[in-house]
Design a protein around this motif. Structure first.
Motif, PDB file in Angstrom:
ATOM      1  N   ALA A 261       0.837  -1.191   0.000  1.00 26.36           N
ATOM      2  CA  ALA A 261       0.000   0.000   0.000  1.00 26.36           C
ATOM      3  C   ALA A 261       0.877   1.247   0.000  1.00 26.36           C
ATOM      4  O   ALA A 261       0.598   2.211  -0.717  1.00 26.36           O
ATOM      5  CB  ALA A 261      -0.925  -0.007   1.212  1.00 26.36           C
ATOM      6  N   LEU A 262       1.938   1.229   0.800  1.00 29.39           N
ATOM      7  CA  LEU A 262       2.860   2.365   0.850  1.00 29.39           C
ATOM      8  C   LEU A 262       3.523   2.587  -0.493  1.00 29.39           C
ATOM      9  O   LEU A 262       3.586   3.711  -0.988  1.00 29.39           O
ATOM     10  CB  LEU A 262       3.950   2.105   1.891  1.00 29.39           C
ATOM     11  N   ILE A 263       4.020   1.495  -1.080  1.00 34.10           N
ATOM     12  CA  ILE A 263       4.719   1.597  -2.358  1.00 34.10           C
ATOM     13  C   ILE A 263       3.785   2.156  -3.426  1.00 34.10           C
ATOM     14  O   ILE A 263       4.131   3.061  -4.173  1.00 34.10           O
ATOM     15  CB  ILE A 263       5.262   0.222  -2.795  1.00 34.10           C
ATOM     16  N   ARG A 264       2.572   1.617  -3.462  1.00 31.05           N
ATOM     17  CA  ARG A 264       1.612   2.060  -4.477  1.00 31.05           C
ATOM     18  C   ARG A 264       1.220   3.517  -4.254  1.00 31.05           C
ATOM     19  O   ARG A 264       1.061   4.276  -5.201  1.00 31.05           O
ATOM     20  CB  ARG A 264       0.354   1.178  -4.454  1.00 31.05           C
ATOM     21  N   HIS A 265       1.052   3.884  -2.993  1.00 35.40           N
ATOM     22  CA  HIS A 265       0.715   5.260  -2.669  1.00 35.40           C
ATOM     23  C   HIS A 265       1.820   6.183  -3.186  1.00 35.40           C
ATOM     24  O   HIS A 265       1.554   7.181  -3.840  1.00 35.40           O
ATOM     25  CB  HIS A 265       0.570   5.400  -1.151  1.00 35.40           C
ATOM     26  N   GLY A 266       3.046   5.814  -2.902  1.00 33.42           N
ATOM     27  CA  GLY A 266       4.190   6.605  -3.352  1.00 33.42           C
ATOM     28  C   GLY A 266       4.281   6.641  -4.864  1.00 33.42           C
ATOM     29  O   GLY A 266       4.473   7.689  -5.467  1.00 33.42           O
ATOM     30  N   ALA A 267       4.079   5.477  -5.506  1.00 36.01           N
ATOM     31  CA  ALA A 267       4.203   5.393  -6.952  1.00 36.01           C
ATOM     32  C   ALA A 267       3.108   6.195  -7.635  1.00 36.01           C
ATOM     33  O   ALA A 267       3.318   6.803  -8.683  1.00 36.01           O
ATOM     34  CB  ALA A 267       4.160   3.930  -7.398  1.00 36.01           C
ATOM     35  N   ALA A 268       1.915   6.206  -7.034  1.00 40.73           N
ATOM     36  CA  ALA A 268       0.792   6.914  -7.636  1.00 40.73           C
ATOM     37  C   ALA A 268       0.983   8.427  -7.543  1.00 40.73           C
ATOM     38  O   ALA A 268       0.489   9.163  -8.386  1.00 40.73           O
ATOM     39  CB  ALA A 268      -0.512   6.510  -6.943  1.00 40.73           C
ATOM     40  N   ARG A 269       1.709   8.867  -6.514  1.00 41.08           N
ATOM     41  CA  ARG A 269       1.873  10.304  -6.328  1.00 41.08           C
ATOM     42  C   ARG A 269       3.074  10.859  -7.070  1.00 41.08           C
ATOM     43  O   ARG A 269       3.080  12.019  -7.457  1.00 41.08           O
ATOM     44  CB  ARG A 269       2.067  10.602  -4.839  1.00 41.08           C
ATOM     45  N   ALA A 270       4.092  10.041  -7.235  1.00 40.84           N
ATOM     46  CA  ALA A 270       5.358  10.528  -7.769  1.00 40.84           C
ATOM     47  C   ALA A 270       5.231  11.262  -9.105  1.00 40.84           C
ATOM     48  O   ALA A 270       5.846  12.316  -9.256  1.00 40.84           O
ATOM     49  CB  ALA A 270       6.355   9.383  -7.871  1.00 40.84           C
ATOM     50  N   PRO A 271       4.437  10.746 -10.068  1.00 40.46           N
ATOM     51  CA  PRO A 271       4.413  11.422 -11.369  1.00 40.46           C
ATOM     52  C   PRO A 271       3.781  12.815 -11.309  1.00 40.46           C
ATOM     53  O   PRO A 271       3.994  13.612 -12.205  1.00 40.46           O
ATOM     54  CB  PRO A 271       3.550  10.498 -12.236  1.00 40.46           C
ATOM     55  N   GLU A 272       3.048  13.109 -10.265  1.00 41.29           N
ATOM     56  CA  GLU A 272       2.377  14.408 -10.185  1.00 41.29           C
ATOM     57  C   GLU A 272       3.203  15.433  -9.424  1.00 41.29           C
ATOM     58  O   GLU A 272       2.681  16.197  -8.626  1.00 41.29           O
ATOM     59  CB  GLU A 272       1.010  14.235  -9.516  1.00 41.29           C
ATOM     60  N   GLY A 273       4.488  15.405  -9.663  1.00 37.37           N
ATOM     61  CA  GLY A 273       5.340  16.439  -9.086  1.00 37.37           C
ATOM     62  C   GLY A 273       5.914  16.094  -7.733  1.00 37.37           C
ATOM     63  O   GLY A 273       6.725  16.845  -7.216  1.00 37.37           O
ATOM     64  N   GLY A 274       5.521  14.955  -7.171  1.00 33.91           N
ATOM     65  CA  GLY A 274       6.090  14.530  -5.904  1.00 33.91           C
ATOM     66  C   GLY A 274       5.495  15.279  -4.731  1.00 33.91           C
ATOM     67  O   GLY A 274       4.713  16.214  -4.910  1.00 33.91           O
ATOM     68  N   PRO A 275       5.861  14.853  -3.531  1.00 33.45           N
ATOM     69  CA  PRO A 275       5.319  15.499  -2.326  1.00 33.45           C
ATOM     70  C   PRO A 275       5.871  16.912  -2.151  1.00 33.45           C
ATOM     71  O   PRO A 275       6.954  17.234  -2.638  1.00 33.45           O
ATOM     72  CB  PRO A 275       5.781  14.573  -1.192  1.00 33.45           C
ATOM     73  N   ASP A 276       5.097  17.753  -1.484  1.00 37.11           N
ATOM     74  CA  ASP A 276       5.513  19.132  -1.260  1.00 37.11           C
ATOM     75  C   ASP A 276       6.468  19.233  -0.085  1.00 37.11           C
ATOM     76  O   ASP A 276       6.127  19.751   0.962  1.00 37.11           O
ATOM     77  CB  ASP A 276       4.287  20.011  -0.991  1.00 37.11           C
ATOM     78  N   LEU A 277       7.670  18.704  -0.287  1.00 38.48           N
ATOM     79  CA  LEU A 277       8.662  18.755   0.774  1.00 38.48           C
ATOM     80  C   LEU A 277       9.886  19.509   0.254  1.00 38.48           C
ATOM     81  O   LEU A 277      10.287  19.335  -0.887  1.00 38.48           O
ATOM     82  CB  LEU A 277       9.096  17.349   1.186  1.00 38.48           C
ATOM     83  N   SER A 278      10.439  20.349   1.118  1.00 43.77           N
ATOM     84  CA  SER A 278      11.677  21.023   0.748  1.00 43.77           C
ATOM     85  C   SER A 278      12.809  20.004   0.754  1.00 43.77           C
ATOM     86  O   SER A 278      12.699  18.959   1.391  1.00 43.77           O
ATOM     87  CB  SER A 278      11.979  22.124   1.753  1.00 43.77           C
ATOM     88  N   PRO A 279      13.907  20.280   0.053  1.00 44.44           N
ATOM     89  CA  PRO A 279      15.046  19.352   0.088  1.00 44.44           C
ATOM     90  C   PRO A 279      15.529  19.108   1.510  1.00 44.44           C
ATOM     91  O   PRO A 279      15.914  17.995   1.850  1.00 44.44           O
ATOM     92  CB  PRO A 279      16.119  20.085  -0.727  1.00 44.44           C
ATOM     93  N   GLU A 280      15.460  20.148   2.349  1.00 46.74           N
ATOM     94  CA  GLU A 280      15.894  19.978   3.742  1.00 46.74           C
ATOM     95  C   GLU A 280      14.980  18.985   4.467  1.00 46.74           C
ATOM     96  O   GLU A 280      15.442  18.119   5.200  1.00 46.74           O
ATOM     97  CB  GLU A 280      15.872  21.315   4.492  1.00 46.74           C
ATOM     98  N   ALA A 281      13.679  19.125   4.251  1.00 50.72           N
ATOM     99  CA  ALA A 281      12.726  18.233   4.914  1.00 50.72           C
ATOM    100  C   ALA A 281      12.904  16.801   4.438  1.00 50.72           C
ATOM    101  O   ALA A 281      12.828  15.860   5.217  1.00 50.72           O
ATOM    102  CB  ALA A 281      11.300  18.702   4.644  1.00 50.72           C
ATOM    103  N   LYS A 282      13.167  16.637   3.136  1.00 45.79           N
ATOM    104  CA  LYS A 282      13.384  15.289   2.606  1.00 45.79           C
ATOM    105  C   LYS A 282      14.631  14.664   3.225  1.00 45.79           C
ATOM    106  O   LYS A 282      14.632  13.496   3.577  1.00 45.79           O
ATOM    107  CB  LYS A 282      13.547  15.341   1.085  1.00 45.79           C
TER     108      LYS A 282
END
Ligand SMILES: [Zn+2]
Length: 77
Positions: free
Chosen positions: A46-67
């Motif tokens: 579920a985690l992998i799919r959630h991540g994979a489904a979101r990635a093409p849409e610009g990724g999560p709104d996290l700053s490089p520092e937060a990542k």
């Protein structure tokens, strides 16, 4: 011959169900009820799919520092 599918069978059925969007079969749900290993597998899928489904849409709104901070805290486990 076993009534319940094996863990290997369950993980295959889980990934098929997630890919197709179909609900899990009753025997798979029963297996998940008694098998903690497969519950963990399902959570990971579920985690992998959630991540994979979101990635093409610009990724999560996290700053490089937060990542970087997130990655460090995950590595620390
Ligand atoms: Zn299992």
């Amino acid at each position: 011959m076993s009534l319940l599918p094996s863990c290997r069978e369950v993980s295959r059925l889980l990934s098929e169900a997630l890919d197709s969007g179909r609900p899990l079969g009753l025997h798979v749900r029963i297996h998940l009820g008694v098998c903690e290993v497969c519950r963990r597998v399902l959570a990971q899928f579920a985690l992998i799919r959630h991540g994979a489904a979101r990635a093409p849409e610009g990724g999560p709104d996290l700053s490089p520092e937060a990542k970087a901070r997130l990655r460090r805290s995950l590595d620390g486990r």
